[in-house]
Design a protein around this motif. Sequence first.
Motif, PDB file in Angstrom:
ATOM      1  N   MET A   1      28.340  36.579  42.137  1.00  0.00           N
ATOM      2  CA  MET A   1      29.711  36.238  41.746  1.00  0.00           C
ATOM      3  C   MET A   1      30.063  34.842  42.287  1.00  0.00           C
ATOM      4  O   MET A   1      29.779  34.559  43.441  1.00  0.00           O
ATOM      5  N   THR A   2      30.682  33.998  41.467  1.00  0.00           N
ATOM      6  CA  THR A   2      31.121  32.696  41.958  1.00  0.00           C
ATOM      7  C   THR A   2      32.445  32.894  42.693  1.00  0.00           C
ATOM      8  O   THR A   2      32.981  33.995  42.704  1.00  0.00           O
ATOM      9  N   ASN A   3      32.971  31.823  43.271  1.00  0.00           N
ATOM     10  CA  ASN A   3      34.304  32.004  43.862  1.00  0.00           C
ATOM     11  C   ASN A   3      35.399  31.462  42.945  1.00  0.00           C
ATOM     12  O   ASN A   3      36.426  30.985  43.398  1.00  0.00           O
ATOM     13  N   PRO A   5      38.587  31.590  40.631  1.00  0.00           N
ATOM     14  CA  PRO A   5      39.756  32.463  40.795  1.00  0.00           C
ATOM     15  C   PRO A   5      39.807  33.562  39.729  1.00  0.00           C
ATOM     16  O   PRO A   5      39.414  33.341  38.582  1.00  0.00           O
ATOM     17  N   ARG A 117      31.174  41.146  36.418  1.00  0.00           N
ATOM     18  CA  ARG A 117      31.310  40.139  37.493  1.00  0.00           C
ATOM     19  C   ARG A 117      30.786  38.764  37.083  1.00  0.00           C
ATOM     20  O   ARG A 117      31.291  37.745  37.535  1.00  0.00           O
ATOM     21  N   THR A 121      33.805  32.934  36.111  1.00  0.00           N
ATOM     22  CA  THR A 121      33.345  31.550  36.232  1.00  0.00           C
ATOM     23  C   THR A 121      34.546  30.612  36.099  1.00  0.00           C
ATOM     24  O   THR A 121      35.613  31.023  35.626  1.00  0.00           O
ATOM     25  N   PHE A 137      36.641  43.378  41.095  1.00  0.00           N
ATOM     26  CA  PHE A 137      36.964  42.126  41.789  1.00  0.00           C
ATOM     27  C   PHE A 137      37.900  42.421  42.961  1.00  0.00           C
ATOM     28  O   PHE A 137      39.069  41.982  42.968  1.00  0.00           O
ATOM     29  N   SER A 139      38.232  41.197  45.789  1.00  0.00           N
ATOM     30  CA  SER A 139      38.805  40.079  46.549  1.00  0.00           C
ATOM     31  C   SER A 139      39.565  39.101  45.654  1.00  0.00           C
ATOM     32  O   SER A 139      39.809  37.959  46.059  1.00  0.00           O
ATOM     33  N   ALA A 140      39.952  39.546  44.472  1.00  0.00           N
ATOM     34  CA  ALA A 140      40.721  38.672  43.569  1.00  0.00           C
ATOM     35  C   ALA A 140      41.994  38.192  44.255  1.00  0.00           C
ATOM     36  O   ALA A 140      42.617  38.932  45.018  1.00  0.00           O
ATOM     37  N   ALA A 141      42.356  36.950  43.937  1.00  0.00           N
ATOM     38  CA  ALA A 141      43.515  36.340  44.605  1.00  0.00           C
ATOM     39  C   ALA A 141      44.832  36.947  44.131  1.00  0.00           C
ATOM     40  O   ALA A 141      45.809  37.002  44.873  1.00  0.00           O
TER      41      ALA A 141
END
Length: 230
Positions: A1-3, A5, A117, A121, A137, A139-141
């Motif tokens: 998974m990238t970081n 948002p 996941r 991107t 997800f 840890s999604a913001a």
Amino acid sequence: MTNAPVICVDGPSGAGKGTLSTKLAEALGWHLLDSGALYRIVGYACVLRDISWQDEARVVEVAETLDVRFAPSPSGVSVWLADQDVTTQIRSQDGSRGASAVAVLAKVRGALLERQRELATFPGLVADGRDMGTVVFPSAALKIFLTASPEARASRRQAQLLEKGESVSLRRLLDSINERDERDINRSASPLVAAEDAVHIDSSALSVDAVCDRVVELAAGKGLIARSPN
Ligand code: C5P
């Protein structure tokens, strides 16, 4: 998974998640994940191959080898299973039943996890579903839990189906929505539940634009976007 948002939009059937997510992705210029479509396609692919929705091992095989493609079309997004356009079939009432049945199978959910996941991107992803904020997800913001009264949800669904030429009574739709929700809430694998850090929005009396504006405001408040578009 990238970081990259991620904004998660979870909630029960017919709360307006799809319309909101599409609008939001468009407004932000982000990618869109319609995770329900994946479950719908798995259910439909099983029908085509004469596989029972309860046969977990074979349904997992279908999920693992799913040749699915989402393509822009004049009416929005069309969904392709190998070389067949299945957009209409998966959105039907039978499509809903199949999705809901295969979605209770833990291994099927597992088989679809990475596929979902991978879509996170840049510049960002709006993820529409039931377990986006809790499982896919975590840890999604920003996590939205969108709800609406059962009546509002049934009448929205009726309008959507009518647009596609399928006429179903409100009573039947209400029963079918309640039945699907019940199964989603009570299943042991990734049940429908709001993430602890989700922002709850009741869309019963709000327009799509009003809900979208509110989410854009929340995203801006979290620094996910530089400013509110328009
Ligand atoms: O969102 P949509 O109505 O297209 O989803 C169809 C069905 O797929 C839902 O009723 C639910 O059972 C299942 N689903 C799920 N998890 C998701 C998305 C959909 O279990 N993330």
